[in-house]
Motif scaffolding. Structure first.
Motif, PDB file in Angstrom:
ATOM      1  N   LYS A   1       0.826  -1.211   0.000  1.00 29.25           N
ATOM      2  CA  LYS A   1       0.000   0.000   0.000  1.00 29.25           C
ATOM      3  C   LYS A   1       0.861   1.262   0.000  1.00 29.25           C
ATOM      4  O   LYS A   1       0.602   2.197  -0.755  1.00 29.25           O
ATOM      5  N   LEU A   2       1.892   1.289   0.865  1.00 27.52           N
ATOM      6  CA  LEU A   2       2.761   2.461   0.953  1.00 27.52           C
ATOM      7  C   LEU A   2       3.495   2.689  -0.365  1.00 27.52           C
ATOM      8  O   LEU A   2       3.604   3.819  -0.832  1.00 27.52           O
ATOM      9  N   ARG A   3       3.968   1.621  -0.991  1.00 25.92           N
ATOM     10  CA  ARG A   3       4.650   1.750  -2.282  1.00 25.92           C
ATOM     11  C   ARG A   3       3.697   2.337  -3.323  1.00 25.92           C
ATOM     12  O   ARG A   3       4.054   3.275  -4.035  1.00 25.92           O
ATOM     13  N   ASN A   4       2.488   1.816  -3.396  1.00 29.67           N
ATOM     14  CA  ASN A   4       1.502   2.320  -4.374  1.00 29.67           C
ATOM     15  C   ASN A   4       1.160   3.784  -4.135  1.00 29.67           C
ATOM     16  O   ASN A   4       1.091   4.573  -5.076  1.00 29.67           O
ATOM     17  N   VAL A   5       0.929   4.155  -2.881  1.00 32.13           N
ATOM     18  CA  VAL A   5       0.576   5.540  -2.564  1.00 32.13           C
ATOM     19  C   VAL A   5       1.710   6.481  -2.933  1.00 32.13           C
ATOM     20  O   VAL A   5       1.501   7.522  -3.557  1.00 32.13           O
TER      21      VAL A   5
END
Length: 184
Positions: A128-132
């Protein structure tokens, strides 16, 4: 409580003025070892927050720790947030990350004595953090604990390792945030 709110207000003002990215650029500063007993984040211990307004009711869930994505441009689907600057930021009503996405939260002091909270994501949170951070460069992550905005960080680069460093005002502010996290 009033002292904590004043401290948070001061931090938000300073943080907005000194927003910088997290991730590899801060890793080069080689942070000092973390406190020996940082709190572990557990979703099973969360309690519901008490929202004060309709907007905050939409933002809050049973999550103790939330990260909301925000921007400077107003849009109808976004909620205005007073982050201590001249103009509000506009945040998504739902958090992009919660404590359920985190494995651990640790205080960190860099060699130059700047203080941070290290939010280490679990496997779900890493993705999630990578995508955001891939999709929202230049936007902001708003860190809230028990419904209180405690820090603002601008996204400048992709964070692939799941380790988000969030600047704090100093050791006292870091400890106040950790205490707030533990009083869930």
């Amino acid at each position: 409580m009033k002292i904590l709110l004043k401290l948070i207000g001061l931090v938000l003002t300073a943080t907005l003025a000194a927003c910088q990215t997290t991730g590899s650029s801060l890793e080069r500063q080689k942070p000092a070892p973390v406190d020996p007993v940082p709190p572990a984040v557990s979703s099973s211990n969360a309690q519901r927050t008490t929202p004060n307004t309709a907007a905050s009711r939409q933002q809050q869930s049973s999550a103790v720790i939330t990260l909301h994505l925000a921007q400077q441009r107003e849009e109808p689907s976004l909620i205005p947030v007073n982050a201590g600057g001249d103009k509000p930021l506009y945040a998504l009503p739902q958090p992009v990350l919660t404590h359920a996405d985190m494995a651990r939260v640790s205080p960190v002091t860099a060699q130059n004595q700047q203080t941070f909270l290290m939010l280490e994501m679990n496997q779900q949170g890493i993705a999630k953090l990578r995508n955001v951070t891939e999709q929202a460069r230049g936007h902001f992550l708003l860190l809230s604990v028990q419904g209180q905005l405690v820090s603002v960080a601008q996204i400048g680069e992709v964070i692939s390792d799941g380790r988000l460093l969030v600047r704090t005002q100093g050791p006292d502010h870091t400890q106040a945030i950790l205490k707030l996290m533990q009083n869930r």
